[in-house]
Design an enzyme around this catalytic site. Structure first.
Site, PDB file in Angstrom:
ATOM      1  N   GLY A   1      38.858 -48.273   5.107  1.00  0.00           N
ATOM      2  CA  GLY A   1      39.683 -49.593   4.646  1.00  0.00           C
ATOM      3  C   GLY A   1      40.869 -49.134   3.714  1.00  0.00           C
ATOM      4  N   HIS A   2      41.292 -50.126   2.643  1.00  0.00           N
ATOM      5  CA  HIS A   2      42.016 -50.091   1.702  1.00  0.00           C
ATOM      6  C   HIS A   2      41.936 -49.260   0.307  1.00  0.00           C
ATOM      7  CE1 HIS A   2      46.260 -50.994   0.251  1.00  0.00           C
ATOM      8  NE2 HIS A   2      45.644 -51.744  -0.570  1.00  0.00           N
ATOM      9  N   TRP A   3      40.599 -48.807   0.357  1.00  0.00           N
ATOM     10  CA  TRP A   3      39.995 -48.392  -0.941  1.00  0.00           C
ATOM     11  C   TRP A   3      39.421 -46.975  -0.646  1.00  0.00           C
ATOM     12  CZ3 TRP A   3      36.094 -51.951  -4.049  1.00  0.00           C
ATOM     13  CH2 TRP A   3      36.469 -51.941  -5.452  1.00  0.00           C
TER      14      TRP A   3
END
Length: 287
Positions: free
Chosen positions: A266-268
């Site tokens: 995801g975004h991490w």
């Protein structure tokens, strides 16, 4: 010589800098003592800090001989709060310059996640002579996506959490923040919630900022050709906050840039694929 313990408390410092007509107290963590400095810049999520964003990535860089700074921007962590009416990216870049000037660091490698990527880009465009290498993760420029309706579902949940900081809203956001939420523990949720609620002024001022100026992060796409720093772009294939085609725009615009995409991410990326991420960044910095 024995290295100091790498804990948030043991590495915590505050510096005062002047920005415009205001003095800001800026919190940062200072880890290691190498001749080259890597500055890690956090994202804009409620309760975010440099330490919370990058605690899985500090030790390998310090062990490799780098000094690592984690700067909390105004409105996050233990830094002063602030209502931002203009470009948050450029404001953060000026704050960062104030910090590295006060610490007498001539040149830094920048590693920015999400908002931190936007801020790293703004710093690079304004003071290119102060930048060694550039790592952008899930951020680096604003602007529209060709494929994903904006604002994205992640950004909507983030802004909703700022307005209603409950454990339920935190879990809704974090469950799409990463690809596989099974590693998100109740302890992590509670720590993040406690961090958020300890600074309600940060939450309130972020909401005020986006009400005054919904476009906090400008589109740097027309200026990407100015970037001369060696650049590594890292993205999660399943990022539901900043679409992957933003990374493709960065790749197209920055000469010599490289793009690494993690599937099932995801975004991490620096948290979800920490071991691989750390080695990727070290290999890039050590060239």
């Amino acid at each position: 010589m024995t290295q100091p313990t790498l804990t948030e408390a043991a590495t915590s410092h505050v510096v005062e800098i002047q920005e415009g007509d205001r003095q800001f107290k800026i919190h940062y963590n200072d880890c290691g003592s190498g001749s080259e400095t890597v500055v890690m810049l956090h994202g804009s999520g409620p309760g975010a800090t440099g330490w919370a964003n990058f605690n899985r990535n500090i030790a390998p860089l310090v062990a490799a001989g780098y000094r690592v700074l984690l700067v909390d921007f105004p409105g996050w962590g233990k830094s002063d709060s602030y209502v931002n009416t203009g470009s948050r990216s450029d404001f953060n870049a000026r704050i960062l310059k104030g910090v590295v000037d006060k610490l007498d660091i001539a040149k830094v490698h920048l590693l920015g996640n999400s908002m931190g990527g936007h801020s790293a880009m703004a710093f690079t465009l304004s003071w290119p002579e102060r930048v060694g290498k550039l790592v952008l993760m899930g951020g680096g420029t604003g602007g529209m996506s060709l494929f994903t309706p904006m604002p994205t579902e992640g950004i909507k949940l983030l802004q909703g959490l700022y307005r209603e900081p409950t454990i339920e809203n935190l879990k809704k956001m974090m469950n799409i923040f990463v690809y596989d939420p099974s590693d998100l523990t109740e302890e992590l949720f509670q720590a993040r919630l406690d961090n958020m609620l300890s600074r309600r002024d940060h939450l309130e001022n972020f909401v005020k900022s986006i009400e005054i100026n919904p476009k906090q992060f400008p589109d740097f796409s027309p200026r990407l050709g100015e970037v001369k720093a060696q650049t590594l772009i890292i993205w999660g294939r399943n990022d539901r906050f900043v679409p992957m085609d933003t990374g493709l725009r960065l790749l197209a615009g920055i000469a010599g840039a490289e793009l690494h995409i993690y599937r099932d991410c995801g975004h991490w990326a620096q948290w979800e694929h920490a071991d691989s991420f750390n080695q990727l960044v070290l290999d890039f910095l050590n060239r």
